[in-house]
Enzyme design. Structure first.
Site, PDB file in Angstrom:
ATOM      1  N   LYS A 172       3.776  -3.249  13.186  1.00  0.00           N
ATOM      2  CA  LYS A 172       2.457  -2.859  12.166  1.00  0.00           C
ATOM      3  C   LYS A 172       2.589  -3.365  10.835  1.00  0.00           C
ATOM      4  CE  LYS A 172       2.414   1.743  10.714  1.00  0.00           C
ATOM      5  NZ  LYS A 172       1.779   1.708   9.355  1.00  0.00           N
ATOM      6  N   ASN A 173       3.779  -2.995  10.450  1.00  0.00           N
ATOM      7  CA  ASN A 173       3.956  -3.132   8.860  1.00  0.00           C
ATOM      8  C   ASN A 173       4.118  -4.685   8.481  1.00  0.00           C
ATOM      9  OD1 ASN A 173       3.597  -0.464   8.345  1.00  0.00           O
ATOM     10  ND2 ASN A 173       5.819  -0.050   7.937  1.00  0.00           N
TER      11      ASN A 173
ATOM     12  N   ARG B 299      -3.612   3.627   3.776  1.00  0.00           N
ATOM     13  CA  ARG B 299      -3.143   3.374   2.415  1.00  0.00           C
ATOM     14  C   ARG B 299      -2.807   1.870   2.134  1.00  0.00           C
ATOM     15  NH1 ARG B 299       0.959   3.113  -0.846  1.00  0.00           N
ATOM     16  NH2 ARG B 299       0.815   4.015  -2.796  1.00  0.00           N
TER      17      ARG B 299
ATOM     18  N   CYS C 162      -1.816  11.798  -0.041  1.00  0.00           N
ATOM     19  CA  CYS C 162      -1.497  11.539   1.212  1.00  0.00           C
ATOM     20  C   CYS C 162      -0.788  12.463   1.732  1.00  0.00           C
ATOM     21  CB  CYS C 162      -0.855   9.976   1.218  1.00  0.00           C
ATOM     22  SG  CYS C 162      -0.041   9.852   2.802  1.00  0.00           S
TER      23      CYS C 162
ATOM     24  N   ARG D  19       2.183   9.055  -3.203  1.00  0.00           N
ATOM     25  CA  ARG D  19       2.352   7.482  -3.092  1.00  0.00           C
ATOM     26  C   ARG D  19       1.471   6.925  -4.083  1.00  0.00           C
ATOM     27  NH1 ARG D  19       2.355   7.106   3.602  1.00  0.00           N
ATOM     28  NH2 ARG D  19       3.364   4.922   2.969  1.00  0.00           N
ATOM     29  N   PRO D  20       1.852   6.608  -5.506  1.00  0.00           N
ATOM     30  CA  PRO D  20       0.814   6.233  -6.420  1.00  0.00           C
ATOM     31  C   PRO D  20       1.047   4.606  -6.121  1.00  0.00           C
ATOM     32  CG  PRO D  20       2.991   6.826  -7.395  1.00  0.00           C
ATOM     33  CD  PRO D  20       2.935   7.425  -6.011  1.00  0.00           C
ATOM     34  N   VAL D  21       0.220   3.701  -6.950  1.00  0.00           N
ATOM     35  CA  VAL D  21       0.180   2.497  -6.588  1.00  0.00           C
ATOM     36  C   VAL D  21       0.417   1.557  -7.954  1.00  0.00           C
ATOM     37  CG1 VAL D  21      -1.259   2.051  -4.765  1.00  0.00           C
ATOM     38  CG2 VAL D  21      -2.452   2.348  -6.844  1.00  0.00           C
ATOM     39  N   ASP D  22       1.176   2.395  -9.036  1.00  0.00           N
ATOM     40  CA  ASP D  22       1.026   2.134 -10.492  1.00  0.00           C
ATOM     41  C   ASP D  22       1.899   0.688 -10.484  1.00  0.00           C
ATOM     42  OD1 ASP D  22       3.155   3.614  -9.501  1.00  0.00           O
ATOM     43  OD2 ASP D  22       4.350   3.623 -11.496  1.00  0.00           O
ATOM     44  N   GLN D  23       3.068   0.321  -9.389  1.00  0.00           N
ATOM     45  CA  GLN D  23       3.654  -0.785  -9.555  1.00  0.00           C
ATOM     46  C   GLN D  23       2.943  -2.103  -9.450  1.00  0.00           C
ATOM     47  OE1 GLN D  23       6.619  -0.838 -11.017  1.00  0.00           O
ATOM     48  NE2 GLN D  23       6.106   1.423 -11.105  1.00  0.00           N
TER      49      GLN D  23
ATOM     50  N   ASP E  42      10.981   5.798   7.973  1.00  0.00           N
ATOM     51  CA  ASP E  42      10.254   5.663   9.148  1.00  0.00           C
ATOM     52  C   ASP E  42      11.001   5.967  10.255  1.00  0.00           C
ATOM     53  OD1 ASP E  42       8.140   5.114   7.817  1.00  0.00           O
ATOM     54  OD2 ASP E  42       7.831   2.982   8.178  1.00  0.00           O
TER      55      ASP E  42
ATOM     56  N   ARG F 130      -2.251   5.192  15.308  1.00  0.00           N
ATOM     57  CA  ARG F 130      -2.225   4.633  14.131  1.00  0.00           C
ATOM     58  C   ARG F 130      -1.109   3.556  14.193  1.00  0.00           C
ATOM     59  NH1 ARG F 130      -1.643   7.235   9.027  1.00  0.00           N
ATOM     60  NH2 ARG F 130      -1.368   5.011   8.399  1.00  0.00           N
TER      61      ARG F 130
HETATM   62  C1  UD1 Z   1       5.743   1.144   3.508  1.00  0.00           C
HETATM   63  C2  UD1 Z   1       5.414   1.080   4.981  1.00  0.00           C
HETATM   64  C3  UD1 Z   1       5.725   2.666   5.331  1.00  0.00           C
HETATM   65  C4  UD1 Z   1       7.250   2.931   5.131  1.00  0.00           C
HETATM   66  C5  UD1 Z   1       7.239   2.579   3.331  1.00  0.00           C
HETATM   67  C6  UD1 Z   1       8.766   2.822   3.110  1.00  0.00           C
HETATM   68  C7  UD1 Z   1       3.667  -0.337   5.364  1.00  0.00           C
HETATM   69  C8  UD1 Z   1       2.266  -0.758   5.486  1.00  0.00           C
HETATM   70  N1  UD1 Z   1       4.039   0.783   4.970  1.00  0.00           N
HETATM   71  O1  UD1 Z   1       4.805   2.172   2.693  1.00  0.00           O
HETATM   72  O2  UD1 Z   1       5.644   2.574   6.712  1.00  0.00           O
HETATM   73  O3  UD1 Z   1       7.434   4.566   5.168  1.00  0.00           O
HETATM   74  O4  UD1 Z   1       7.291   1.364   3.057  1.00  0.00           O
HETATM   75  O5  UD1 Z   1       9.696   2.095   3.420  1.00  0.00           O
HETATM   76  O6  UD1 Z   1       4.504  -1.145   4.927  1.00  0.00           O
HETATM   77  N2  UD1 Z   1       5.706   4.160  -5.293  1.00  0.00           N
HETATM   78  C9  UD1 Z   1       5.429   4.238  -6.504  1.00  0.00           C
HETATM   79  N3  UD1 Z   1       4.543   3.326  -7.159  1.00  0.00           N
HETATM   80  C10 UD1 Z   1       4.019   2.287  -6.641  1.00  0.00           C
HETATM   81  C11 UD1 Z   1       4.213   2.055  -5.071  1.00  0.00           C
HETATM   82  C12 UD1 Z   1       5.187   3.174  -4.523  1.00  0.00           C
HETATM   83  O7  UD1 Z   1       6.006   5.295  -6.957  1.00  0.00           O
HETATM   84  O8  UD1 Z   1       3.201   1.542  -7.127  1.00  0.00           O
HETATM   85  C13 UD1 Z   1       6.561   5.035  -4.633  1.00  0.00           C
HETATM   86  C14 UD1 Z   1       6.085   5.881  -3.485  1.00  0.00           C
HETATM   87  O9  UD1 Z   1       5.179   6.946  -4.033  1.00  0.00           O
HETATM   88  C15 UD1 Z   1       7.033   6.126  -2.616  1.00  0.00           C
HETATM   89  C16 UD1 Z   1       8.080   4.940  -2.615  1.00  0.00           C
HETATM   90  O10 UD1 Z   1       7.668   4.351  -3.991  1.00  0.00           O
HETATM   91  O11 UD1 Z   1       7.785   7.274  -2.912  1.00  0.00           O
HETATM   92  C17 UD1 Z   1       8.251   3.981  -1.568  1.00  0.00           C
HETATM   93  O12 UD1 Z   1       6.831   3.571  -1.190  1.00  0.00           O
HETATM   94  P1  UD1 Z   1       6.284   2.190  -0.922  1.00  0.00           P
HETATM   95  O13 UD1 Z   1       7.415   1.179  -0.383  1.00  0.00           O
HETATM   96  O14 UD1 Z   1       5.537   1.615  -1.798  1.00  0.00           O
HETATM   97  O15 UD1 Z   1       5.597   2.593   0.407  1.00  0.00           O
HETATM   98  P2  UD1 Z   1       4.259   1.684   1.172  1.00  0.00           P
HETATM   99  O16 UD1 Z   1       4.470   0.338   0.810  1.00  0.00           O
HETATM  100  O17 UD1 Z   1       3.409   2.279   1.020  1.00  0.00           O
END
Ligand code: UD1
Length: 417
Positions: free
Chosen positions: A22-23, A93, A117, A122-126, A305, A397
């Site tokens: 999936k990922n 997401r 969520c 799970r922010p997207v700031d990065q 996971d 999912r």
């Molecule tokens: C992906 C996987 C998910 C898995 C996760 C961690 C997909 C579609 N999903 O989710 O199954 O559980 O990796 O291995 O591939 N964070 C920030 N800012 C950002 C981005 C992330 O603070 O801009 C934080 C998140 O809140 C979290 C951590 O970083 O605490 C890791 O998140 P991330 O690796 O981004 O998870 P996803 O990519 O959403």
């Protein structure tokens, strides 16, 4: 709403094939936005998240055809609307993965903020920080991220934390930027490598995927390609834990043992016998399992996971285990449900203390998120009597036909509507 009804206590035995990951599939489908030519993707799992992503891409003007052999062909000859609306993003997401490709290809994108969520903020700031470094102008307005750039420019980006979809988004954006991009502190997950393989087959110039420094030399345009999605390591791990916890013996075909080291190591530590070849993994058990402590962290460490599934296994293992979650801040929602089956678990901060009990007893439980649901199914397979898992849509999912695959291994499990 569907439910799964499980009569526990049957050791799993037999063989099943692992589905496509999936990922890896989700970002690869988004990569189709980077070219006007068709991208043919094989070994696509039949999952609700995949359907959602295809609906999102179709809404942007991508032409999609599917065949019966799990193949999907996507052609983004013209992108009519570079927008990901709230009603689709809120259910998944990973929709944020369209942000990088759209900005790179169309020079603009409007993507709804994912919102709250269940398993954490799970922010997207990065993702945003990286696109800004590449010259995109970003605004957050009315709950949407709006990105604009005439053409993205290569940049050196050092991520503050390891993010999987963040790395993927920026890697896709950088393929069409002018000049070179370096992503430092990149996620090393195998799914990032699979995406890079697909992008390179489309004409991108990416090096270092799988390490923490990824280098991307931007090109003028990408072209069509064919790609077969890698096997799902989390599905693989989930079935192995199910076999171990029920005292069974199974073989998984179309698996990749080398990307599951941390999980296989823990299964061996618990007392299971694990053997493998290039594309298979077999597991059998001799008697009761020992509890195993795990601490989640980005790849190659133990995956978040797989945390919930090991919690189920530890509930009936000999001894006490510490399960520590370091990736997401609220990923213990399965604990309350496992306790309903008789598990002895106490949560202290980001650690769960799991004391193994002699047996679990079936009960009605509610799934709260994807991997939590998997742990409840596993607990149902272990427990005496009947367990009913409600809100199975979480499971749909991310697991392809889980009840069919488990039935094939002898489990007494059925879906009721
Ligand atoms: C992906 C996987 C998910 C898995 C996760 C961690 C997909 C579609 N999903 O989710 O199954 O559980 O990796 O291995 O591939 N964070 C920030 N800012 C950002 C981005 C992330 O603070 O801009 C934080 C998140 O809140 C979290 C951590 O970083 O605490 C890791 O998140 P991330 O690796 O981004 O998870 P996803 O990519 O959403």
């Amino acid at each position: 709403m569907d439910k799964l009804v499980i009569e526990g206590g049957v050791p799993l035995s037999g063989e099943v094939s692992v589905s496509g990951a999936k990922n890896a599939t989700l970002p690869i489908l988004c990569a189709s936005l980077l070219t006007a030519e068709p991208l043919a993707v094989a070994h696509v799992p039949h999952l609700h998240d995949v359907t959602t992503m295809l609906a999102l891409l179709a809404q942007m003007g991508v032409t999609i055809s599917t065949d019966e052999k799990l193949g999907v062909e996507l052609a983004a000859a013209r992108i009519t609307g570079p927008v990901a609306p709230y009603d689709l993003v809120r259910t998944m997401r990973a929709s944020v993965l369209v942000l990088g490709p759209l900005t790179a290809r169309c020079g603009e994108a409007r993507v709804s903020l994912p919102g709250g969520c269940a398993i954490g903020l799970r922010p997207v700031d990065q993702h945003i920080k990286g696109l800004q470094a590449m010259g995109a102008e970003i605004a957050i307005e009315h709950g949407y991220i709006t990105a604009r750039a005439s053409r993205l420019k290569g940049a050196r980006i050092c991520l503050d934390l390891v993010t999987v979809t963040g790395t993927e988004n920026l890697m896709m954006a950088a393929t069409l930027a002018s000049g070179a991009t370096v992503i430092e502190n990149a996620a090393r997950e195998p799914e990032v490598v699979d995406l890079a393989k697909c992008l390179n087959a489309m004409g991108a110039k990416i090096q270092g995927a799988g390490s923490d420094v990824v280098m991307i030399e931007g090109v003028e345009r990408l072209h069509g390609a064919r790609h077969r999605v890698m096997p799902d390591r989390i599905e693989t791990g989930t079935f192995l834990v199910a076999a171990a916890a029920t005292g069974g013996e199974i073989t998984l075909r179309d698996a990749r043992p080398e990307i599951l080291d941390a999980v296989l190591e823990k299964l061996r530590e618990a007392g299971a016998q694990v053997t493998s070849g290039p594309d298979w993994i077999a597991l059998k058990t001799n008697g009761a399992l020992n509890s195993v402590s795990v601490r989640t962290a980005p790849y190659p460490a133990f995956p978040t996971d797989m945390q919930a599934q090991f919690m189920a296994l530890n509930s009936v293992a000999r001894g006490t285990a510490l399960v520590t979650e370091t990736v997401f801040e609220n990923r213990f929602m399965h604990v309350q449900e496992l306790k309903r089956l008789g598990a002895d678990i106490e949560v202290e901060g980001n650690t769960a203390v799991v004391k193994g009990v002699a047996h679990l007893d079936g009960a009605g439980v509610m799934a709260t998120d994807l991997r939590a649901s998997a742990s409840l199914v596993l607990a149902g397979l272990i427990a005496r009597g009947t367990t009913t898992v409600d809100r199975v849509y979480h499971l749909d999912r991310g697991y392809e036909r889980i009840e069919e695959k488990l039935s094939r291994l002898g489990a007494r499990i059925k879906r009721v509507r």
